[in-house]
Design an enzyme around this catalytic site. Structure first.
Site, mmCIF file in Angstrom:
data_model
loop_
_atom_site.group_PDB
_atom_site.id
_atom_site.type_symbol
_atom_site.label_atom_id
_atom_site.label_comp_id
_atom_site.label_asym_id
_atom_site.label_seq_id
_atom_site.Cartn_x
_atom_site.Cartn_y
_atom_site.Cartn_z
ATOM 1 N N GLY A 145 0.779 -1.226 0.000
ATOM 2 C CA GLY A 145 0.000 0.000 0.000
ATOM 3 C C GLY A 145 0.812 1.279 0.000
ATOM 4 O O GLY A 145 0.525 2.216 -0.742
ATOM 5 N N ASP B 85 3.632 1.885 -1.224
ATOM 6 C CA ASP B 85 4.357 2.105 -2.475
ATOM 7 C C ASP B 85 3.457 2.578 -3.608
ATOM 8 O O ASP B 85 3.831 3.464 -4.383
ATOM 9 C CB ASP B 85 5.053 0.816 -2.913
ATOM 10 C CG ASP B 85 6.328 0.533 -2.128
ATOM 11 O OD1 ASP B 85 6.729 1.384 -1.317
ATOM 12 O OD2 ASP B 85 6.906 -0.549 -2.332
ATOM 13 N N THR B 86 2.275 1.965 -3.734
ATOM 14 C CA THR B 86 1.496 2.195 -4.958
ATOM 15 C C THR B 86 0.008 2.452 -4.753
ATOM 16 O O THR B 86 -0.708 2.693 -5.718
ATOM 17 C CB THR B 86 1.616 0.976 -5.894
ATOM 18 O OG1 THR B 86 0.968 -0.153 -5.289
ATOM 19 C CG2 THR B 86 3.069 0.634 -6.177
ATOM 20 N N ARG B 87 -0.479 2.397 -3.521
ATOM 21 C CA ARG B 87 -1.927 2.449 -3.307
ATOM 22 C C ARG B 87 -2.578 3.677 -3.930
ATOM 23 O O ARG B 87 -3.612 3.598 -4.597
ATOM 24 C CB ARG B 87 -2.254 2.431 -1.806
ATOM 25 C CG ARG B 87 -3.756 2.463 -1.512
ATOM 26 C CD ARG B 87 -4.040 2.594 -0.017
ATOM 27 N NE ARG B 87 -3.525 1.460 0.722
ATOM 28 C CZ ARG B 87 -4.176 0.312 0.885
ATOM 29 N NH1 ARG B 87 -5.351 0.143 0.310
ATOM 30 N NH2 ARG B 87 -3.646 -0.663 1.592
ATOM 31 N N GLY C 94 -14.555 -9.213 12.470
ATOM 32 C CA GLY C 94 -14.662 -10.425 13.264
ATOM 33 C C GLY C 94 -14.246 -11.669 12.510
ATOM 34 O O GLY C 94 -14.013 -12.711 13.113
ATOM 35 N N GLU D 247 0.374 -13.714 0.316
ATOM 36 C CA GLU D 247 -0.474 -13.673 -0.870
ATOM 37 C C GLU D 247 0.262 -14.254 -2.075
ATOM 38 O O GLU D 247 -0.286 -15.065 -2.832
ATOM 39 C CB GLU D 247 -0.908 -12.238 -1.158
ATOM 40 C CG GLU D 247 -1.914 -11.678 -0.181
ATOM 41 C CD GLU D 247 -2.188 -10.207 -0.392
ATOM 42 O OE1 GLU D 247 -2.875 -9.606 0.451
ATOM 43 O OE2 GLU D 247 -1.706 -9.648 -1.402
#
Length: 338
Positions: free
Chosen positions: A47, A49-51, A82, A116
């Site tokens: 995030g 870096d490039t979000r 949750g 991921e």
């Protein structure tokens, strides 16, 4: 759980989300990214870096393609408070058809980005999952061998990783660097706008296969007909081109048209197939078909009440768009005009 605990849990989930992973998603009120819902695209990125820049531009271009309905997982809106963050993220990757890791200088400093990527590569190796990597201002060789600033950033963050991340992360980085992807600084001399367009084009090309029409395999005697029509289609033209296939019933006109339609899908941004026009017009009226055409091409709901209004809307809204339309079983010029 009291209100204070709920708020603290929400903040923790949001913090992990923004530090690690994805912000993407084709928007649809019907798809939340939960449970068994299938996604089309999963974007993975660091995030910080490039979000707000490249990833934001890519995301917005994807959701505004105005073509087929495409769904992309977005972690900050798709994970209920949750719910387990890890299982939701990894589940979304498993249910996606395409993953796009945007590998930037600090990508490997995030344990969530690494997890991921590990899961993406596992899915690719074990199923028909597609991984389209973007090397954003980093060299694939630096990713592969953990060199330069990319490698330094990874090593400086290892103290925050689990042992599994440290062992499997470099393996996933090597595997993704071996894939044919895009290097942002080499593509179009670093023009990010052109890179975004190319990525969107590739995604659409991969997903268009889901919209191909059902055609009998191993057709005999169709190749010459298909080649002749492809030559007409491929000839440059300054205006819309119309090609008619006519003949007696049962000789395969619809099958031929479907085959050509499937071959051409990748070359068009918008598409529509209107089947059984003669029968549908008799049963439901021409405005019904006009509504169907407009909804498929523009991805909007439409309520055309009369033919003239439909003609005007099609003329004005389709102007300048690259569209392929297959009209099956027309038996009256008024249907074609409409």
């Amino acid at each position: 759980m009291d209100k204070g605990k709920i708020q603290r849990k929400r903040k923790r989930a949001q913090k992990e989300s923004t530090e690690g992973a994805s912000t993407s998603s084709f928007i649809s009120p019907k798809l939340t990214g939960q449970g068994d819902d299938a996604c089309d695209v999963f974007l993975s990125f660091k995030g910080s870096d490039t979000r707000k820049e490249f990833t934001d531009h890519l995301y917005n271009r994807l959701v505004n393609t105005g073509t087929v309905s495409i769904f992309v997982f977005k972690d900050d809106k798709s994970i209920p408070i949750g719910e387990d963050f890890s299982s939701q993220i990894l589940g979304a990757i498993s249910r996606s058809k395409i993953s796009i890791p945007i590998i930037s200088e600090n990508y490997a400093t995030s344990k969530w980005c690494l997890r991921e990527l590990i899961h993406m590569m596992d899915c690719k190796n074990g199923a028909s999952h597609i991984v389209l990597p973007i090397f954003y201002k980093v060299k694939p060789s630096d990713v592969r061998h953990l060199k330069g600033n990319f490698g330094d950033a990874f090593r400086s963050s290892q103290k925050y990783f689990d042992e599994k991340d440290i062992q499997e992360g470099p393996r996933a980085l090597r595997e993704v660097s071996d894939l044919h992807g895009w290097e942002s600084e080499k593509f179009a001399n670093g023009n990010e706008g052109e890179l975004v367009e190319e990525v969107v084009k590739k995604v659409l090309s991969k997903l268009q296969q889901d919209f191909q029409l059902d055609v009998t395999k191993h057709l005999v005697g169709f190749e010459d007909h298909v080649s002749k029509i492809r030559n007409w289609v491929d000839t440059p033209a300054s205006a819309a081109r119309m090609i008619g296939i006519y003949g007696m019933g049962g000789i395969g006109k619809t099958t031929l048209a479907k085959s050509i339609y499937n071959q051409l899908l990748d070359e068009f941004v918008h598409h529509s197939f209107l089947a059984n026009i003669r029968e549908t017009a008799q049963c439901n009226g021409i405005p019904y078909l006009q509504n169907q055409l407009i909804e498929e091409v523009l991805q909007i709901e439409c309520q055309i009440r009369n033919v003239d209004r439909g003609i005007s809307l099609i003329r004005s809204k389709f102007k300048g768009k690259k569209v392929i339309i297959l009209l099956d079983d027309i038996d009256n010029k008024k249907q074609l005009d409409a």
